[in-house]
Design a protein around this motif. Structure first.
Motif, PDB file in Angstrom:
ATOM      1  N   SER A   1      72.602 -57.403  -0.942  1.00 50.55           N
ATOM      2  CA  SER A   1      74.027 -57.528  -0.595  1.00 50.55           C
ATOM      3  C   SER A   1      74.124 -58.433   0.636  1.00 50.55           C
ATOM      4  CB  SER A   1      74.641 -56.155  -0.292  1.00 50.55           C
ATOM      5  OG  SER A   1      74.067 -55.618   0.889  1.00 50.55           O
ATOM      6  N   LEU A   2      75.324 -58.736   1.060  1.00 45.90           N
ATOM      7  CA  LEU A   2      75.498 -59.601   2.227  1.00 45.90           C
ATOM      8  C   LEU A   2      74.875 -58.996   3.473  1.00 45.90           C
ATOM      9  CD1 LEU A   2      79.195 -60.778   1.691  1.00 45.90           C
ATOM     10  CD2 LEU A   2      77.131 -62.179   1.504  1.00 45.90           C
ATOM     11  N   GLU A   3      74.866 -57.666   3.535  1.00 52.26           N
ATOM     12  CA  GLU A   3      74.371 -56.983   4.738  1.00 52.26           C
ATOM     13  C   GLU A   3      72.935 -56.455   4.611  1.00 52.26           C
ATOM     14  OE1 GLU A   3      77.151 -55.791   3.076  1.00 52.26           O
ATOM     15  OE2 GLU A   3      78.608 -56.940   4.223  1.00 52.26           O
ATOM     16  N   LYS A   4      72.450 -56.338   3.365  1.00 49.35           N
ATOM     17  CA  LYS A   4      71.191 -55.612   3.201  1.00 49.35           C
ATOM     18  C   LYS A   4      70.132 -56.420   2.443  1.00 49.35           C
ATOM     19  CE  LYS A   4      69.411 -51.119   1.662  1.00 49.35           C
ATOM     20  NZ  LYS A   4      69.698 -49.880   0.923  1.00 49.35           N
TER      21      LYS A   4
ATOM     22  N   PHE B   1      57.854 -56.392  -3.431  1.00 45.34           N
ATOM     23  CA  PHE B   1      56.621 -55.813  -3.974  1.00 45.34           C
ATOM     24  C   PHE B   1      56.304 -54.454  -3.354  1.00 45.34           C
ATOM     25  CE2 PHE B   1      55.987 -60.513  -4.026  1.00 45.34           C
ATOM     26  CZ  PHE B   1      56.147 -60.687  -5.403  1.00 45.34           C
ATOM     27  N   GLU B   2      57.250 -53.528  -3.478  1.00 45.25           N
ATOM     28  CA  GLU B   2      57.044 -52.154  -3.006  1.00 45.25           C
ATOM     29  C   GLU B   2      57.569 -51.179  -4.042  1.00 45.25           C
ATOM     30  OE1 GLU B   2      58.437 -51.277   0.912  1.00 45.25           O
ATOM     31  OE2 GLU B   2      57.299 -52.897   1.849  1.00 45.25           O
ATOM     32  N   LYS B   3      57.068 -49.966  -3.982  1.00 37.95           N
ATOM     33  CA  LYS B   3      57.444 -48.927  -4.938  1.00 37.95           C
ATOM     34  C   LYS B   3      58.924 -48.579  -4.812  1.00 37.95           C
ATOM     35  CE  LYS B   3      55.902 -45.460  -7.722  1.00 37.95           C
ATOM     36  NZ  LYS B   3      55.247 -45.630  -9.010  1.00 37.95           N
ATOM     37  N   ASP B   4      59.590 -48.408  -5.970  1.00 34.85           N
ATOM     38  CA  ASP B   4      60.981 -47.950  -6.065  1.00 34.85           C
ATOM     39  C   ASP B   4      62.001 -48.931  -5.492  1.00 34.85           C
ATOM     40  OD1 ASP B   4      60.186 -45.587  -7.333  1.00 34.85           O
ATOM     41  OD2 ASP B   4      59.824 -44.607  -5.402  1.00 34.85           O
ATOM     42  N   THR B   5      61.641 -50.190  -5.345  1.00 31.46           N
ATOM     43  CA  THR B   5      62.634 -51.205  -4.955  1.00 31.46           C
ATOM     44  C   THR B   5      63.339 -51.690  -6.229  1.00 31.46           C
ATOM     45  OG1 THR B   5      61.011 -52.981  -5.172  1.00 31.46           O
ATOM     46  CG2 THR B   5      61.242 -51.963  -2.991  1.00 31.46           C
ATOM     47  N   THR B   6      64.364 -52.522  -6.057  1.00 30.96           N
ATOM     48  CA  THR B   6      65.112 -53.037  -7.216  1.00 30.96           C
ATOM     49  C   THR B   6      64.181 -53.746  -8.191  1.00 30.96           C
ATOM     50  OG1 THR B   6      67.029 -53.369  -5.766  1.00 30.96           O
ATOM     51  CG2 THR B   6      67.062 -54.487  -7.903  1.00 30.96           C
ATOM     52  N   PHE B   7      63.278 -54.590  -7.656  1.00 28.91           N
ATOM     53  CA  PHE B   7      62.328 -55.316  -8.504  1.00 28.91           C
ATOM     54  C   PHE B   7      61.395 -54.351  -9.231  1.00 28.91           C
ATOM     55  CE2 PHE B   7      57.977 -56.994  -8.865  1.00 28.91           C
ATOM     56  CZ  PHE B   7      58.186 -58.057  -9.732  1.00 28.91           C
ATOM     57  N   ASP B   8      60.839 -53.385  -8.506  1.00 25.44           N
ATOM     58  CA  ASP B   8      59.874 -52.446  -9.077  1.00 25.44           C
ATOM     59  C   ASP B   8      60.515 -51.609 -10.184  1.00 25.44           C
ATOM     60  OD1 ASP B   8      57.200 -51.035  -8.888  1.00 25.44           O
ATOM     61  OD2 ASP B   8      58.547 -49.345  -8.510  1.00 25.44           O
ATOM     62  N   ILE B   9      61.723 -51.138  -9.958  1.00 25.71           N
ATOM     63  CA  ILE B   9      62.421 -50.317 -10.963  1.00 25.71           C
ATOM     64  C   ILE B   9      62.687 -51.125 -12.227  1.00 25.71           C
ATOM     65  CG2 ILE B   9      64.616 -49.140 -11.466  1.00 25.71           C
ATOM     66  CD1 ILE B   9      64.626 -48.333  -8.430  1.00 25.71           C
ATOM     67  N   GLU B  10      63.151 -52.375 -12.048  1.00 20.01           N
ATOM     68  CA  GLU B  10      63.465 -53.232 -13.199  1.00 20.01           C
ATOM     69  C   GLU B  10      62.190 -53.623 -13.958  1.00 20.01           C
ATOM     70  OE1 GLU B  10      66.052 -55.270 -15.788  1.00 20.01           O
ATOM     71  OE2 GLU B  10      66.302 -53.640 -14.355  1.00 20.01           O
TER      72      GLU B  10
END
Length: 460
Positions: A250-253, A258-267
């Motif tokens: 997001s604009l703020e975040k 490459f870490e567990k349970d991040t947006t990339f990892d979940i997808e």
């Protein structure tokens, strides 16, 4: 195997109009001739029926279609291989030529693809800050026969257009799959089941998995593009790389990639699970710049390279050969080889062939004009000109045989006259005993079967 343009065109034409078992057999024989050339013995309809019926409950045969054995991985864990019998292997090799002519894998797929190798796979990940590796669990046996059949029905194979072509898809499935015990994730638990799957060891398994993984490759390439990453897949070995490890959600975040349970990892996990594969958690690893980064066994920190220990090992064995001769060098080589690979390979290796193989691998990775390769190859060629160990062994055996013959002749001449007479007497006694035994036998035949039968035995 690289096909000529006219061969590939012919296979596509024959496959497109194929509508019966006989036409399928014709195509298999065309493909077989490409492999075996003048030595080709055409497949028969009886052979085809035999192998496509092997898993039928109505068909009983004691023949083993696959030889199952285990080899140990580098980690020491067992890897089960199912090697097809000679007849089935010939069918699979011929079929594999056809499948490769029809299907071109996704550009991200580099394993078991004509004109691609581990070098091609590693190229995309050179000089990156982050290299992220994932392995898939039980890659080939994860693919059920039903999935193979379903993939064959659609483009580019298009075997679902008629009932006759669906039957051909069923024949291909039968030639390529094998009933075996596999693990499946059911209700959050791994359980063992017996299923018809692609075996590791069949010639067609890599080509079919590349076709089946096409959708996964498309989705993972899309995921990589979304996060500005590079992606490749070499069979079950998946690699992502980048110069960054943050993603602006997001604009703020921002969050790590490459870490567990991040947006990339979940997808990533969702896509892999959706395609009925599972990640081998023990093989998930992030390699950062400053440490050695490897992709399918090759170092990719600044350029594609081989581990220093690999080159050092070749150089060391050549030095021992130059300094002490082949026999001593082989003795030292064998000790080290058994320590490193004794748990994965049986029998004693041929040092000459091992070194030649290592040099060919070095040439493939670093190129034929690489100075390191050229120096080591020059030293190897000079040493290879000398008589090979096999010839030396043959000479030694010949000399040993001559020596034994001489010793035997000498031993005969050394026998005393008394000992000689004893041997003669023993031989005469044995002859008389055999003669008496034969006479008794003739008399038995005379009383039981008559004179004619007894005379026949006497004449012998």
């Amino acid at each position: 195997m690289k096909l000529a343009i006219d061969q590939e065109k012919k296979i596509k034409q024959l496959f497109a109009k194929m509508n019966s078992k006989e036409e399928f057999l014709q195509l298999l024989n065309f493909s077989k001739k490409i492999i075996y050339k003048e030595e080709t013995i055409p497949f028969t309809i009886t052979q085809l029926n035999f192998y496509i019926s092997k898993d039928s409950n109505k068909f009983n045969s004691k023949k083993k279609y696959y030889h199952t054995f285990e080899i140990k991985k580098k980690s020491g864990a067992p890897r089960t291989i199912h090697a097809p019998c000679k007849g089935l292997l010939e069918f699979q090799k011929s079929l594999n030529i056809i499948l490769q002519a029809l299907h071109k894998p996704h550009e991200a797929a580099t394993g078991f693809v004509p004109n691609k190798s581990i070098v091609e796979n590693a190229k995309k990940h050179i000089n990156k800050n982050y290299v992220y590796n994932i392995d898939l669990k039980d890659f080939f046996p994860s693919v059920d026969a039903a999935r193979v059949w379903g993939r064959l029905k659609v483009a580019p194979f298009n075997l679902g257009s008629s009932d006759n072509r669906k039957q051909i898809a069923n024949m291909i499935k039968s030639l390529c799959c094998h009933k075996m015990k596999v693990e499946r994730f059911v209700d959050n638990n791994w359980i063992k089941l017996e299923k018809l799957v692609l075996p590791q060891g069949a010639a067609t398994s890599p080509t079919l998995t590349n076709a089946i993984c096409e959708r996964m490759d498309i989705k993972l390439t899309g995921l990589a593009n979304r996060f500005n990453l590079d992606y490749t897949r070499y069979a079950d070995d998946i690699t992502f790389s980048s110069n960054h490890n943050t993603y602006k959600i997001s604009l703020e975040k921002e969050e790590a990639i490459f870490e567990k349970d991040t947006t990339f990892d979940i997808e990533l996990r969702r896509i892999i699970k959706e395609q009925n594969f599972h990640i081998k958690e023990t093989k998930v690893r992030l390699q950062k710049r400053g440490y050695r980064q490897e992709v399918t066994g090759l170092v990719v920190n600044d350029k594609i390279n081989i581990k220093r220990s690999y080159i050092k090992s070749v150089r060391h064995n050549l030095y021992l050969w130059e300094r002490f001769g082949y026999d001593k060098a082989y003795e030292l080589f064998l000790n080290n080889y058994l320590k490193e690979k004794g748990h994965t390979k049986k029998g004693n290796p041929n040092m000459l062939m091992v070194l030649e193989g290592k040099l060919l691998y070095l040439k493939m990775v670093k190129g034929e004009s690489d100075s390191t390769y050229l120096k080591l190859k020059s030293r190897f060629d000079k040493l290879s000109i000398t008589p090979q160990p096999v010839e030396k062994i043959k000479k030694r055996l010949t000399l040993k045989e001559k020596r034994l013959k001489t010793d035997n002749a000498k031993n005969k001449s050394d026998i005393s006259s008394i000992e000689f007479m004893k041997l003669v007497a023993k031989a005469k006694a044995k002859k008389e005993a055999n003669k008496k035994k034969n006479i008794n036998k003739i008399l038995d035949v005379l009383f039981e079967k008559g004179l004619d039968e007894a005379m026949k035995l006497y004449d012998k």
